[in-house]
Design a protein around this motif. Structure first.
Motif, PDB file in Angstrom:
ATOM      1  N   TYR A 213       0.838  -1.193   0.000  1.00 37.27           N
ATOM      2  CA  TYR A 213       0.000   0.000   0.000  1.00 37.27           C
ATOM      3  C   TYR A 213       0.876   1.247   0.000  1.00 37.27           C
ATOM      4  O   TYR A 213       2.071   1.203   0.319  1.00 37.27           O
ATOM      5  N   VAL A 214       0.240   2.363  -0.362  1.00 36.93           N
ATOM      6  CA  VAL A 214       0.882   3.676  -0.365  1.00 36.93           C
ATOM      7  C   VAL A 214       0.027   4.610   0.485  1.00 36.93           C
ATOM      8  O   VAL A 214      -1.187   4.705   0.281  1.00 36.93           O
ATOM      9  N   ARG A 223      -5.150  11.075   5.783  1.00 39.36           N
ATOM     10  CA  ARG A 223      -4.326  10.057   5.126  1.00 39.36           C
ATOM     11  C   ARG A 223      -5.192   9.290   4.143  1.00 39.36           C
ATOM     12  O   ARG A 223      -6.264   8.787   4.505  1.00 39.36           O
ATOM     13  N   LEU A 224      -4.715   9.213   2.900  1.00 40.03           N
ATOM     14  CA  LEU A 224      -5.385   8.436   1.862  1.00 40.03           C
ATOM     15  C   LEU A 224      -4.552   7.181   1.616  1.00 40.03           C
ATOM     16  O   LEU A 224      -3.407   7.264   1.180  1.00 40.03           O
ATOM     17  N   ILE A 225      -5.126   6.005   1.920  1.00 42.87           N
ATOM     18  CA  ILE A 225      -4.414   4.739   1.789  1.00 42.87           C
ATOM     19  C   ILE A 225      -4.869   4.071   0.498  1.00 42.87           C
ATOM     20  O   ILE A 225      -6.057   3.804   0.300  1.00 42.87           O
ATOM     21  N   LEU A 226      -3.914   3.802  -0.387  1.00 44.09           N
ATOM     22  CA  LEU A 226      -4.204   3.208  -1.687  1.00 44.09           C
ATOM     23  C   LEU A 226      -3.318   1.985  -1.897  1.00 44.09           C
ATOM     24  O   LEU A 226      -2.171   1.964  -1.451  1.00 44.09           O
ATOM     25  N   PRO A 227      -3.809   0.956  -2.590  1.00 45.43           N
ATOM     26  CA  PRO A 227      -2.938  -0.176  -2.932  1.00 45.43           C
ATOM     27  C   PRO A 227      -1.878   0.259  -3.934  1.00 45.43           C
ATOM     28  O   PRO A 227      -2.108   1.164  -4.752  1.00 45.43           O
ATOM     29  N   THR A 228      -0.728  -0.366  -3.872  1.00 49.19           N
ATOM     30  CA  THR A 228       0.350   0.029  -4.782  1.00 49.19           C
ATOM     31  C   THR A 228      -0.016  -0.191  -6.240  1.00 49.19           C
ATOM     32  O   THR A 228       0.473   0.517  -7.119  1.00 49.19           O
ATOM     33  N   SER A 229      -0.897  -1.163  -6.499  1.00 52.89           N
ATOM     34  CA  SER A 229      -1.302  -1.407  -7.884  1.00 52.89           C
ATOM     35  C   SER A 229      -2.079  -0.234  -8.460  1.00 52.89           C
ATOM     36  O   SER A 229      -2.186  -0.108  -9.685  1.00 52.89           O
TER      37      SER A 229
END
Length: 389
Positions: A213-214, A223-229
């Protein structure tokens, strides 16, 4: 009974000797840490795993060499082997953490132009995570191979590895995709730690980049948590991919009767009087003139995204204040002509614009404008005309 007592004394003596030696070394490294940050970090991080590894190893070798035979000797030695494998893996991971901290302290991010430093930090963090995961897997595999029954099953496990790998890949497809996406991000320079990005309509900074995750720190501390994909499959804006200096605009709608040159001078005065401006770009242009209003766009530059935001707000405030104080007739208005046509009134003289003024050009004039014009230049003739030929 004497054999058991002898074994106990040997174990206690070897363990005590190992602890004394480790503590002496720890004190020496701690004393050296007053002059070296690496030594201080080493004494703080690697002390416990080194103590555990040395103690287990000393006890194991003492039992093998001088304890003789006693009940459950094989079980005790096997347990000590597993403990040594675990403690040694812990020690290797701690040493890697010390090396990472030393490298990151040498390449600090709190400098004006930190592009290469951010790239290095991203790659080091990702490599450390991969290495620690590999150490854990290898240590677990080595510990399992110490059991004779598991070694005998090795051939059958290898024979069925193909089927197991297919099933595992299907079950963990999204997870593995994020892991490979994290490695791709670390070495492709598409995004790095501390990059300023616009993603999902939010403006923020890359706070943490892992294998799965990023974490994006939004400007208002969310904080915005997103998958690395996400960063390998969807478009996003990276404001600091090639450098921390960025451009920004501040737009103002005014009336057609507005005198542009005084506003251009006010923009130049505002930029030159602010420490937020980096001295590269300070341009005021008319970008639209429809719907009864004229749209002015002030294009300015700053060393980083935070300074640019404050500079854009400052420029917008100064332009609005200047128009209100000195050109109040230039405020946007809606006209309706209800009178009969008559002779035209006196024409107000319009100052002749300076075509060579750099404050009215974005893609020409000056080294920065010329280089931007080359980078964004297109064909000299329209594409449609070229096709017709």
């Amino acid at each position: 009974m004497p054999d058991v007592l002898k074994a106990a004394l040997i174990v206690l003596g070897s363990a005590g000797l190992a602890i004394v030696v480790v503590e002496i070394l720890h004190r020496l490294v701690t004393k050296a840490g007053h002059r070296s940050a690496v030594a201080a970090d080493l004494a703080r991080t690697a002390h416990r795993p080194f103590l555990a590894s040395a103690t287990v190893f000393a006890v194991q070798q003492a039992i093998r060499a001088g304890a003789g035979e006693f009940p459950a000797r094989a079980g005790v030695l096997h347990t000590l082997v597993i403990l040594f494998i675990a403690s040694f893996a812990w020690l290797v991971a701690a040493l890697l953490l010390v090396l990472e901290d030393a490298a990151l302290n040498r390449w600090r991010l709190d400098v004006p132009d930190n592009l290469r430093r951010r790239r290095f930090k991203t790659q080091v963090v990702i490599l450390r995570r991969v290495t620690v995961a590999a150490i854990v897997i290898i240590a677990l595999g080595v510990a399992l191979m110490t059991f004779p029954n598991i070694r005998a099953l090795g051939a059958s496990v290898l024979a069925s590895a193909g089927i197991v790998s297919v099933v595992a890949a299907l079950a963990a497809q999204s997870t593995l995709g994020n892991v490979f996406a994290g490695l791709q991000l670390a070495f492709s320079d598409a995004v790095r730690v501390d990059d300023v990005v616009v993603v999902e309509g939010e403006w923020g900074r890359i706070e943490e980049l892992t294998l799965t995750y990023v974490a994006v720190q939004i400007w208002d501390d969310r904080r915005l948590i997103l998958p690395t994909s996400y960063f390998t499959t969807k478009p996003f804006q990276n404001w600091t991919r090639t450098g921390s200096a960025v451009l920004g605009t501040a737009e103002v709608d005014v009336d057609w009767a507005t005198d542009i040159e005084p506003l251009r001078s006010e923009l130049r005065t505002t930029c030159e009087g602010s420490e937020l401006w980096d001295g590269r770009v300070c341009v005021l242009q008319v970008t639209d003139a429809v719907g009864g209003m004229v749209r002015l766009r002030a294009l300015v530059s700053a060393n980083d995204a935070g300074a640019l935001w404050d500079l854009r707000c400052l420029v917008r405030e100064r332009l609005v204040n200047f128009i209100w104080r000195h050109q109040r007739d230039s405020m946007p208005r809606v006209r309706a002509d209800l009178s009969q046509p008559g002779p035209a009134g006196p024409v107000r003289p319009v100052p002749k614009p300076d075509p060579d003024s750099p404050d009215s050009r974005v893609f020409s004039g000056g080294d920065d404008g010329d280089s931007r014009g080359i980078a964004f230049g297109g064909p000299e003739e329209p594409v449609a005309a070229t096709v017709q030929r």
